[in-house]
Write an enzyme that holds these catalytic residues in place. Sequence first.
Site, PDB file in Angstrom:
ATOM      1  N   ASP A 246       0.917  -1.321   0.239  1.00  0.00           N
ATOM      2  CA  ASP A 246      -0.046  -0.074   0.004  1.00  0.00           C
ATOM      3  C   ASP A 246       0.805   1.318   0.094  1.00  0.00           C
ATOM      4  O   ASP A 246       1.719   1.458   0.836  1.00  0.00           O
ATOM      5  CB  ASP A 246      -0.869  -0.027   1.299  1.00  0.00           C
ATOM      6  CG  ASP A 246      -1.819   1.212   1.378  1.00  0.00           C
ATOM      7  OD1 ASP A 246      -2.248   1.570   0.071  1.00  0.00           O
ATOM      8  OD2 ASP A 246      -2.177   1.443   2.474  1.00  0.00           O
ATOM      9  N   HIS A 247       0.443   2.298  -1.046  1.00  0.00           N
ATOM     10  CA  HIS A 247       1.219   3.309  -1.050  1.00  0.00           C
ATOM     11  C   HIS A 247       2.951   3.225  -1.072  1.00  0.00           C
ATOM     12  O   HIS A 247       3.676   3.829  -0.354  1.00  0.00           O
ATOM     13  CB  HIS A 247       0.970   4.348   0.246  1.00  0.00           C
ATOM     14  CG  HIS A 247      -0.359   4.791   0.007  1.00  0.00           C
ATOM     15  ND1 HIS A 247      -0.758   5.963  -0.890  1.00  0.00           N
ATOM     16  CD2 HIS A 247      -1.374   4.640   0.651  1.00  0.00           C
ATOM     17  CE1 HIS A 247      -1.776   6.275  -0.909  1.00  0.00           C
ATOM     18  NE2 HIS A 247      -2.552   5.439   0.206  1.00  0.00           N
TER      19      HIS A 247
ATOM     20  N   ASN B 178      -9.941   0.338   0.688  1.00  0.00           N
ATOM     21  CA  ASN B 178      -8.980   0.205   1.791  1.00  0.00           C
ATOM     22  C   ASN B 178      -9.693   0.554   3.198  1.00  0.00           C
ATOM     23  O   ASN B 178      -9.967   1.840   3.389  1.00  0.00           O
ATOM     24  CB  ASN B 178      -7.825   1.095   1.305  1.00  0.00           C
ATOM     25  CG  ASN B 178      -6.797   0.630   0.285  1.00  0.00           C
ATOM     26  OD1 ASN B 178      -7.484  -0.084  -0.657  1.00  0.00           O
ATOM     27  ND2 ASN B 178      -5.822   1.311   0.139  1.00  0.00           N
TER      28      ASN B 178
ATOM     29  N   HIS C  37      -9.699   4.995  -1.440  1.00  0.00           N
ATOM     30  CA  HIS C  37      -8.636   4.866  -0.230  1.00  0.00           C
ATOM     31  C   HIS C  37      -9.390   5.576   0.885  1.00  0.00           C
ATOM     32  O   HIS C  37     -10.122   6.362   0.597  1.00  0.00           O
ATOM     33  CB  HIS C  37      -7.496   5.615  -0.611  1.00  0.00           C
ATOM     34  CG  HIS C  37      -6.426   4.604  -1.225  1.00  0.00           C
ATOM     35  ND1 HIS C  37      -5.256   4.355  -1.007  1.00  0.00           N
ATOM     36  CD2 HIS C  37      -6.513   3.946  -2.483  1.00  0.00           C
ATOM     37  CE1 HIS C  37      -4.553   3.619  -1.484  1.00  0.00           C
ATOM     38  NE2 HIS C  37      -5.337   3.605  -2.599  1.00  0.00           N
TER      39      HIS C  37
END
Length: 283
Positions: free
Chosen positions: A82-83, A228, A206
């Site tokens: 993630d990210h 998310n 998100h």
Amino acid sequence: MPLVTTEQMFKDAEKRGYAIAAFNVENLEMVQAVVEAAEELKSPVILQTSAKTVQYANFAYFHALAKAGADGATVPIALHLDHGNSYELAMQALRAGYTSIMIDGSHEAFEDNISLSQRVVDACAPSGISVEAELGKVGGKEDDIDGGDGGLTESLEAKEFVERTKVTSLAVAIGTSHGVYKGVPKLDLERLSEISEAVNIPLVLHGGSGLSEESIQACIKRGIRKVNYATELRIAFTEGVKQALSETPDIIDPKKFTSVGREKVKQMAMDKLKICGSVGKAN
């Protein structure tokens, strides 16, 4: 079963109109909780770790935890970065065995975001690993992610971005925020519909923690295929541990208080899987 990529998950979600819940996990107990929730509800699920989390304990630790959970499960489970905030970090995840990778170039200029995302897609393509990117800036702050006030995604830019990068999913900014919401978020659902019509890949939401069930389901109807969740799981785990320590202050066995946190996370995960509509959808 082995860890899987998100490709088949998203195909089925698109076909049947639901979303895959993606949970940020930060320790053994959170991995166990999410896997148990998915298994009980017969739901596909995504385990994910942030860039900050893999600084705390490296990729190998989390891959081992996720693999152990998946090997003992009968539902599809993917492991997602993630990210990911750099090409180098994305490649570390790829080499560690992650089956889905996000490269977040949303803080860069449009052309630089495209260039970075293309590099990661090209590197992951031979292995068939899914790549998520972000266009626009999801506001708020979580870990080292600071989107400030955010910047909403434009549908025409999204179309060009997807065509040029060949990413397999796209995180969009429509008014959500990382972390804890201050007040009621106002989502631009019309913008989401426009983006969904402009691109032909799954869209990602998100900042799912704190959104109402109605808001998330409205987004799913307009093309969101991955939601998310991070902050709410952290809160649930911490509250469980605090509760156990408060009720039994002399406790010294970590298993006895982390297990309470695990159960809180499991119940939270089950609630989110139901909201996303993925219950019973495991192939």
